[in-house]
Write a protein that holds these residues in place. Structure first.
Motif, short mmCIF file in Angstrom:
data_model
loop_
_atom_site.label_atom_id
_atom_site.label_comp_id
_atom_site.label_asym_id
_atom_site.label_seq_id
_atom_site.Cartn_x
_atom_site.Cartn_y
_atom_site.Cartn_z
N ASP A 600 77.79 -45.07 93.46
CA ASP A 600 78.48 -43.86 93.94
C ASP A 600 77.60 -42.62 93.95
N LYS A 601 76.28 -42.76 93.82
CA LYS A 601 75.39 -41.61 93.88
C LYS A 601 74.97 -41.38 95.33
N ALA A 602 75.10 -40.14 95.80
CA ALA A 602 74.68 -39.77 97.15
C ALA A 602 73.31 -39.13 97.08
N ILE A 603 72.36 -39.70 97.81
CA ILE A 603 70.96 -39.27 97.73
C ILE A 603 70.46 -38.95 99.13
N VAL A 604 69.76 -37.82 99.25
CA VAL A 604 69.16 -37.40 100.52
C VAL A 604 67.64 -37.51 100.38
N LEU A 605 66.99 -38.10 101.38
CA LEU A 605 65.54 -38.21 101.43
C LEU A 605 64.99 -37.19 102.43
N VAL A 628 72.57 -43.42 100.80
CA VAL A 628 71.61 -42.48 101.38
C VAL A 628 72.32 -41.73 102.49
N THR A 629 72.40 -40.41 102.34
CA THR A 629 73.07 -39.59 103.33
C THR A 629 72.05 -38.70 104.03
N SER A 630 72.46 -38.15 105.17
CA SER A 630 71.50 -37.42 106.00
C SER A 630 71.51 -35.92 105.77
N SER A 631 72.53 -35.38 105.15
CA SER A 631 72.60 -33.93 104.98
C SER A 631 72.88 -33.58 103.52
N VAL A 632 72.44 -32.39 103.12
CA VAL A 632 72.61 -31.91 101.75
C VAL A 632 73.89 -31.10 101.65
N SER A 633 74.70 -31.41 100.66
CA SER A 633 75.93 -30.65 100.41
C SER A 633 76.14 -30.59 98.90
N ARG A 634 77.23 -29.94 98.50
CA ARG A 634 77.54 -29.88 97.07
C ARG A 634 77.91 -31.25 96.51
N ARG A 635 78.21 -32.19 97.40
CA ARG A 635 78.54 -33.55 96.95
C ARG A 635 77.29 -34.43 96.82
N THR A 636 76.12 -33.88 97.19
CA THR A 636 74.86 -34.62 97.05
C THR A 636 74.47 -34.67 95.57
N ASP A 637 74.13 -35.85 95.08
CA ASP A 637 73.74 -35.99 93.68
C ASP A 637 72.26 -35.66 93.46
N TYR A 638 71.38 -36.12 94.38
CA TYR A 638 69.95 -35.86 94.25
C TYR A 638 69.33 -35.71 95.64
N VAL A 639 68.30 -34.90 95.71
CA VAL A 639 67.42 -34.84 96.88
C VAL A 639 66.05 -35.34 96.45
N VAL A 640 65.53 -36.33 97.16
CA VAL A 640 64.18 -36.84 96.89
C VAL A 640 63.25 -36.21 97.92
N ALA A 641 62.32 -35.39 97.46
CA ALA A 641 61.49 -34.58 98.36
C ALA A 641 60.04 -35.02 98.29
N VAL A 657 71.08 -28.39 93.73
CA VAL A 657 71.11 -29.85 93.68
C VAL A 657 69.81 -30.33 93.04
N PRO A 658 69.85 -31.24 92.07
CA PRO A 658 68.61 -31.73 91.46
C PRO A 658 67.65 -32.31 92.49
N VAL A 659 66.38 -31.95 92.38
CA VAL A 659 65.33 -32.42 93.29
C VAL A 659 64.38 -33.34 92.53
N LEU A 660 64.08 -34.50 93.11
CA LEU A 660 63.18 -35.47 92.49
C LEU A 660 61.96 -35.65 93.36
N ASP A 661 60.82 -35.92 92.74
CA ASP A 661 59.69 -36.44 93.49
C ASP A 661 59.75 -37.97 93.40
N GLU A 662 58.71 -38.66 93.88
CA GLU A 662 58.77 -40.13 93.87
C GLU A 662 58.83 -40.69 92.45
N ASP A 663 58.12 -40.07 91.52
CA ASP A 663 58.18 -40.53 90.14
C ASP A 663 59.60 -40.38 89.58
N GLY A 664 60.24 -39.27 89.93
CA GLY A 664 61.61 -39.07 89.48
C GLY A 664 62.56 -40.11 90.06
N LEU A 665 62.35 -40.48 91.33
CA LEU A 665 63.17 -41.53 91.93
C LEU A 665 62.96 -42.86 91.22
N GLU A 666 61.70 -43.16 90.91
CA GLU A 666 61.41 -44.41 90.19
C GLU A 666 62.14 -44.43 88.85
#
Length: 684
Positions: A600-605, A628-641, A657-666
């Motif tokens: 149930d986690k919504a993640i934007v790449l 994996v969703t295409s747009s960022v909203s308040r319902r987005t759990d993480y953005v992987v940048a 919204v919390p932002v992760l790099d690749e290490d954070g995604l791992e």
């Protein structure tokens, strides 16, 4: 002669040549003439020829090239070479400043006093120079920011780069941009043309190709330059400001652009950027923007990095490049769903660093809106690596009374001559499912990256296979043998066997990619994965009602009906059955929605990750039960940048919204919610 005096004389000559080279190339203030310089160089060459043991890698005689390497060795950077976020207007640059203030306020720093350094963004190849105790030991390309390629043998041929520096720390990394000046580029092309050799397309590609040559003699023949813009990893020296580090580089013989400025207010930064933009065409080197950096190193540290971009720096990007040329004709391509797409045949024109002969006109509605006609002068746009497009007629065209008729979609398919039909929306279509143009588009789509990702089979190979009657449907790929391919153009023994192995490996692609590869209208890569997650098997999907398909996240009633109707087509059913008979995966093996560590986690790449492709990252998130969703909203759990993350990253920061790099995604994939995993997250 004894070795002692010769060694001493060689050392003296190297020092003198380095000194006079610095005065000539960097200060433009030579103390001796060319004849005297050449005499010193000839004396050193003679000494080294008589005593090869005196030859050193940093000798000025090595500038002419000579080293040949078998391959470019990979080197991991001690400190990542980061990318830059972009601003394209005063509002975006001021918004960047406010984001920095907001971040520092959360760090407990109220009302920070920013000073900025403004530098030209040279359009070249980023480079890292490594010095050990003052001696240049290595030159490494940026690569993906983590790992680059060792090009030391070619770096030594660039006159501006010091081989030795006095008063240097134990370790010093200097960063900059290798480029080719416009004057040197034109002279190089003129010389090659006079010699009957092919000319180069643009300065940046010439510089990038030259620096990666295995033979440094080729690099020495092509005049490269470098601007240094900063210092990376050091041992034994530190700086409190970026400006201080640039002054140190300049004082120690490194080429630093004289027009870099330190500026106190954001408003004056904007004015400086606009000034660079106005002067862009008068420079002797190509720039595609301006880099703005916070000067204070401690503030840089406190601001940190988000994704792969430093918060303390931004690139003011110039508007995309345009040019005016003549439109010769409007022609039409057939898409994989039979839709006809117009494109422009142009008088070749140099724009955005390449020669453009063809450009997209998108669709017939866009063509009518732009009102461009054969014979018109038109404005062509090429923004970065985007496909060139025709924007509009040139301003004077509307005054002409002799313009050609408005171009219309053809009454018959330009490939198979079937009468075309006007479908719903903006497209005219070829209704012939067996149209070679449609089949070619579908067949090359099936093996493309993001679908079945078959390495070694591209557009040209698909054309050859179709011409020889070996390929009509996707299932035919799995009937090919290496022996058949070896008999065809575009295949050798090794490439044929590799292609067959890659085709066999594609049977294991996830079910969602198979659905995307089938070329079902309305099913993109994200929709294919969503359908695979929801219905789990091809049988369940083909048995589903239009309403059930429409209930899949991101689809809706109109697309749901479109997908439903195509899945009942006998031809598509036959293709599916054929692929299943060959062992292509037709079921989902990841956890159902609501299960797995990312349930149930919504993640934007957004942006480009260092090692994972967008498809690989998506598949791993889905396999862990996430969405994996295409747009960022308040319902987005993480953005992987990743690198070149754009407005999605900005929106994530704005919405907290919390932002992760690749290490954070791992870390998240290893076990979302663990205290250890949370340590790897980059929250904003």
């Amino acid at each position: 002669m004894s070795a002692g005096p010769d060694a001493q004389r060689a050392a003296v000559l190297r020092r003198e040549l380095a000194y006079h080279g610095h005065r000539y190339y960097d200060l433009d203030d030579p103390e001796i003439g060319d004849d005297a310089y050449d005499a010193l160089l000839d004396e050193l060459r003679a000494l080294e020829a008589a005593h090869p043991e005196l030859l050193t890698p940093d000798s000025p005689t090595q500038r002419v090239g000579g080293a040949v390497v078998s391959e470019l060795r990979k080197v991991r950077h001690r400190r990542r070479m980061l990318s830059l976020a972009n601003a394209r207007s005063e509002q975006e640059l001021l918004a960047w400043v406010e984001r920095m203030r907001a971040h520092l306020a959360r760090e407990g720093i109220e009302d920070p006093r920013f000073e900025y350094v403004v530098e030209p963004k040279v359009d070249g190849l980023a480079m890292s120079l490594h010095y050990e105790n003052g001696t240049l030991i290595r030159g490494v390309t940026r690569g993906d920011g983590e790992i680059g390629e060792d090009v030391t043998h070619n770096i030594r041929t660039i006159e501006q780069i010091p081989q030795q520096i006095d008063g240097a720390p134990a370790w010093l990394e200097v960063r900059g941009e290798v480029y080719m000046s416009l004057a040197d580029f034109e002279a190089l092309n003129l010389r090659r043309a006079e010699e009957g050799r092919s000319t180069f397309m643009n300065p940046r590609n010439s510089a990038a190709g030259t620096i990666r040559q295995l033979d440094s003699r080729l690099a020495a023949e092509r005049p490269l330059s470098m601007w240094c813009y900063g210092i990376g990893e050091t041992e034994g020296i530190s700086f409190s400001t970026h400006w201080e580090s640039l002054q140190w580089l300049r004082a120690h013989g490194f080429p630093v652009n004289d027009e870099i400025r330190r500026i106190r207010t954001a408003e004056k930064v904007v004015a400086r950027c606009e000034r660079w933009q106005e002067r862009r065409g008068s420079l002797d080197f190509e720039i595609d923007g301006v880099v703005v950096k916070v000067d204070d190193v401690e503030l840089q540290r406190r601001l940190g990095v988000v994704g792969r971009d430093p918060r303390w720096a931004i690139a003011w990007k110039f508007p995309p490049t345009t040019a005016v040329t003549q439109l010769h004709d409007v022609m039409w391509n057939v898409g994989k769903f039979g839709t006809l797409h117009p494109f422009a045949v142009l008088e070749p024109v140099h724009v955005g660093g390449v020669t453009v002969k063809l450009a997209t006109l998108h669709n017939e509605e866009d063509l009518a809106r732009k009102d461009v006609r054969p014979g018109d002068d038109v404005i062509v746009l090429r923004a970065g690596d985007v496909i060139p497009q025709v924007l509009s007629p040139a301003p004077h065209v509307a005054e002409r009374s002799d313009r050609a008729p408005v171009p219309r979609p053809p009454a018959r398919c330009p490939v198979c001559d079937t009468p075309t039909v006007k479908g719903e929306g903006v497209f005219t279509k070829c209704p012939n499912r067996d149209c070679p143009g449609r089949r070619w588009q579908l067949l090359q789509h099936y093996v493309s990256r993001g679908a079945m990702d078959v390495d070694g089979i591209g557009e040209k190979q698909v054309s050859v296979l179709m011409e020889h009657g070996l390929l009509r449907t996707p299932g035919d790929y799995y009937r090919l043998s290496a022996e058949q391919l070896m008999q065809l153009d575009r295949f050798g023994e090794v490439s044929a066997r590799n292609a067959v192995e890659a085709i066999a490996a594609s049977k294991e692609r996830p079910f969602g990619r198979v659905l995307f590869g089938l070329g079902i209208e309305g099913v993109g890569s994200v929709t294919g994965r969503s359908l695979a997650q929801r219905f789990r098997t091809i049988d369940a999907l083909t048995a589903a009602s239009a309403e059930e398909i429409a209930a899949t996240p991101g689809i809706g009633p109109i697309v749901g009906r479109l997908i439903h109707d195509q899945l009942r087509d006998e031809h598509l059913r036959a293709v599916i059955d054929d692929l299943r008979a060959h062992g292509v995966r037709m079921e989902e093996d990841g956890p159902p929605p609501g299960e797995g560590p990312l349930a149930d986690k919504a993640i934007v790449l957004t942006g480009t990750l260092p090692t994972l492709t967008r498809e690989e990252a998506t598949e791993r998130i889905l396999a862990a039960g996430g969405r994996v969703t295409s747009s960022v909203s308040r319902r987005t759990d993480y953005v992987v940048a990743g690198e070149r993350a754009g407005t999605k990253l900005e929106k994530a920061e704005r919405l907290r919204v919390p932002v992760l790099d690749e290490d954070g995604l791992e870390a998240l994939l290893r076990g979302a919610g663990d205290a250890g995993a949370e340590d790897d997250l980059r929250n904003t």
